[in-house]
Design a protein around this motif. Structure first.
Motif, PDB file in Angstrom:
ATOM      1  N   PRO A  37       0.817  -1.217   0.000  1.00  0.00           N
ATOM      2  CA  PRO A  37       0.000   0.000   0.000  1.00  0.00           C
ATOM      3  C   PRO A  37       0.856   1.274   0.000  1.00  0.00           C
ATOM      4  O   PRO A  37       1.872   1.360   0.679  1.00  0.00           O
ATOM      5  CB  PRO A  37      -0.810  -0.120   1.298  1.00  0.00           C
ATOM      6  CG  PRO A  37      -0.896  -1.590   1.546  1.00  0.00           C
ATOM      7  CD  PRO A  37       0.435  -2.131   1.090  1.00  0.00           C
ATOM      8  N   GLY A  38       0.412   2.230  -0.800  1.00  0.00           N
ATOM      9  CA  GLY A  38       1.095   3.515  -0.896  1.00  0.00           C
ATOM     10  C   GLY A  38       2.265   3.525  -1.867  1.00  0.00           C
ATOM     11  O   GLY A  38       2.935   4.539  -2.011  1.00  0.00           O
ATOM     12  N   SER A  39       2.483   2.401  -2.548  1.00  0.00           N
ATOM     13  CA  SER A  39       3.607   2.319  -3.480  1.00  0.00           C
ATOM     14  C   SER A  39       3.352   3.105  -4.760  1.00  0.00           C
ATOM     15  O   SER A  39       2.217   3.296  -5.179  1.00  0.00           O
ATOM     16  CB  SER A  39       3.869   0.867  -3.893  1.00  0.00           C
ATOM     17  OG  SER A  39       4.296   0.111  -2.804  1.00  0.00           O
ATOM     18  N   VAL A  40       4.448   3.503  -5.364  1.00  0.00           N
ATOM     19  CA  VAL A  40       4.433   4.084  -6.702  1.00  0.00           C
ATOM     20  C   VAL A  40       5.040   3.023  -7.603  1.00  0.00           C
ATOM     21  O   VAL A  40       6.118   2.500  -7.320  1.00  0.00           O
ATOM     22  CB  VAL A  40       5.261   5.388  -6.752  1.00  0.00           C
ATOM     23  CG1 VAL A  40       5.309   5.931  -8.164  1.00  0.00           C
ATOM     24  CG2 VAL A  40       4.687   6.410  -5.780  1.00  0.00           C
ATOM     25  N   ARG A  50      10.500  13.986  -8.533  1.00  0.00           N
ATOM     26  CA  ARG A  50       9.142  14.434  -8.186  1.00  0.00           C
ATOM     27  C   ARG A  50       8.701  13.822  -6.862  1.00  0.00           C
ATOM     28  O   ARG A  50       8.190  14.518  -5.970  1.00  0.00           O
ATOM     29  CB  ARG A  50       8.171  14.055  -9.300  1.00  0.00           C
ATOM     30  CG  ARG A  50       6.732  14.471  -9.027  1.00  0.00           C
ATOM     31  CD  ARG A  50       5.787  13.964 -10.101  1.00  0.00           C
ATOM     32  NE  ARG A  50       5.737  12.517 -10.208  1.00  0.00           N
ATOM     33  CZ  ARG A  50       5.051  11.707  -9.397  1.00  0.00           C
ATOM     34  NH1 ARG A  50       4.359  12.224  -8.387  1.00  0.00           N
ATOM     35  NH2 ARG A  50       5.040  10.401  -9.569  1.00  0.00           N
ATOM     36  N   LEU A  51       8.909  12.523  -6.694  1.00  0.00           N
ATOM     37  CA  LEU A  51       8.475  11.829  -5.482  1.00  0.00           C
ATOM     38  C   LEU A  51       9.196  12.318  -4.233  1.00  0.00           C
ATOM     39  O   LEU A  51       8.611  12.353  -3.144  1.00  0.00           O
ATOM     40  CB  LEU A  51       8.698  10.319  -5.631  1.00  0.00           C
ATOM     41  CG  LEU A  51       7.812   9.607  -6.649  1.00  0.00           C
ATOM     42  CD1 LEU A  51       8.332   8.198  -6.915  1.00  0.00           C
ATOM     43  CD2 LEU A  51       6.374   9.581  -6.164  1.00  0.00           C
ATOM     44  N   THR A  52      10.455  12.672  -4.373  1.00  0.00           N
ATOM     45  CA  THR A  52      11.263  13.097  -3.225  1.00  0.00           C
ATOM     46  C   THR A  52      11.315  14.612  -3.072  1.00  0.00           C
ATOM     47  O   THR A  52      11.991  15.107  -2.173  1.00  0.00           O
ATOM     48  CB  THR A  52      12.702  12.570  -3.363  1.00  0.00           C
ATOM     49  OG1 THR A  52      13.290  13.137  -4.538  1.00  0.00           O
ATOM     50  CG2 THR A  52      12.742  11.058  -3.415  1.00  0.00           C
ATOM     51  N   GLY A  53      10.624  15.333  -3.953  1.00  0.00           N
ATOM     52  CA  GLY A  53      10.690  16.791  -3.906  1.00  0.00           C
ATOM     53  C   GLY A  53      12.100  17.286  -4.202  1.00  0.00           C
ATOM     54  O   GLY A  53      12.491  18.350  -3.743  1.00  0.00           O
ATOM     55  N   GLY A  54      12.862  16.501  -4.965  1.00  0.00           N
ATOM     56  CA  GLY A  54      14.229  16.874  -5.307  1.00  0.00           C
ATOM     57  C   GLY A  54      15.236  16.640  -4.197  1.00  0.00           C
ATOM     58  O   GLY A  54      16.399  16.998  -4.331  1.00  0.00           O
ATOM     59  N   ARG A  87      16.112  11.893   0.746  1.00  0.00           N
ATOM     60  CA  ARG A  87      14.814  11.312   1.120  1.00  0.00           C
ATOM     61  C   ARG A  87      14.889   9.809   0.913  1.00  0.00           C
ATOM     62  O   ARG A  87      15.415   9.330  -0.078  1.00  0.00           O
ATOM     63  CB  ARG A  87      13.718  11.923   0.245  1.00  0.00           C
ATOM     64  CG  ARG A  87      12.324  11.356   0.426  1.00  0.00           C
ATOM     65  CD  ARG A  87      11.658  11.938   1.662  1.00  0.00           C
ATOM     66  NE  ARG A  87      10.247  11.613   1.701  1.00  0.00           N
ATOM     67  CZ  ARG A  87       9.746  10.530   2.293  1.00  0.00           C
ATOM     68  NH1 ARG A  87      10.534   9.664   2.868  1.00  0.00           N
ATOM     69  NH2 ARG A  87       8.451  10.314   2.303  1.00  0.00           N
ATOM     70  N   GLY A  88      14.345   9.028   1.837  1.00  0.00           N
ATOM     71  CA  GLY A  88      14.385   7.572   1.740  1.00  0.00           C
ATOM     72  C   GLY A  88      13.515   7.036   0.618  1.00  0.00           C
ATOM     73  O   GLY A  88      12.367   7.452   0.445  1.00  0.00           O
ATOM     74  N   VAL A  89      14.100   6.142  -0.166  1.00  0.00           N
ATOM     75  CA  VAL A  89      13.378   5.451  -1.236  1.00  0.00           C
ATOM     76  C   VAL A  89      13.625   3.954  -1.069  1.00  0.00           C
ATOM     77  O   VAL A  89      14.761   3.526  -0.872  1.00  0.00           O
ATOM     78  CB  VAL A  89      13.793   5.934  -2.643  1.00  0.00           C
ATOM     79  CG1 VAL A  89      13.211   7.306  -2.952  1.00  0.00           C
ATOM     80  CG2 VAL A  89      15.307   5.986  -2.808  1.00  0.00           C
TER      81      VAL A  89
END
Length: 182
Positions: free
Chosen positions: A93-96, A120-124, A128-130
């Motif tokens: 759930p919540g995955s891209v 886009r996902l990390t706001g640049g 940010r954790g991926v």
């Protein structure tokens, strides 16, 4: 009699399990895995943090990592090349879902698409954790995590058990919707 039978069966099963032993360790390659994506993977990925199901859940539920499904799909030859889905695919759930970004050589268009969506996902924020996943014994997530590292991301998590491990743990899933390739 029953006790003898149970002891004999236990010895047979135990011998079979011991003879099979653990899967042979796979060395981490210097580059990307180019084929044979559904096969045993290395124990880790240099520069990334390899996580089990409990750690993946903690990271995702705590908002510390964005879950990214990289299960491969083929694209149609129709204008816009929509993804072809033969059946529903369940994801965390919540995955891209970014299909195809985990192949060994995705090509310049797919690599640019991957980079755009990560930004886009990390706001640049490359800090940010991926968290990348696919299925168990699938190199797609290993390749995608390695590619994110090459793009400068510093908090990269690799979840090698993927959606298989998530579902085996009895955790909830949702039907995946791949992002369109633009």
């Amino acid at each position: 009699m029953k006790r003898v039978f149970m002891a004999t069966m236990g010895a047979i099963l135990g011998a079979g399990l011991l003879a099979a032993g653990p899967a042979a360790a796979v060395d981490e390659p210097a580059g990307y895995r180019m084929d044979g994506y559904r096969s045993p993977t290395p124990a880790g990925l240099s520069g990334a943090t390899t996580v089990d199901t409990a750690a993946a859940r903690t990271l995702i539920e705590g908002g510390q990592a964005i879950p990214i499904n990289v299960m491969k799909l083929d694209r149609s030859t129709l204008p816009g090349g929509p993804w072809i889905m033969a059946k529903p695919f369940h994801q965390i759930p919540g995955s891209v879902w970014l299909p195809g970004v985990g192949v060994g050589d995705p090509g310049p268009e797919m690599t640019a698409w991957f980079a755009r969506h990560l930004a886009r996902l990390t706001g640049g924020d490359t800090g940010r954790g991926v968290l990348f996943y696919c299925l168990a014994d699938c190199w797609m997530s290993w390749n995608a995590a390695k590619r994110a590292l090459s793009l400068g991301y510093t908090r990269v998590y690799w979840y090698p058990l993927g959606s298989d491990g998530w579902m085996e743990a009895g955790l909830p899933t949702e039907e995946g919707r791949p992002l369109p390739f633009d």
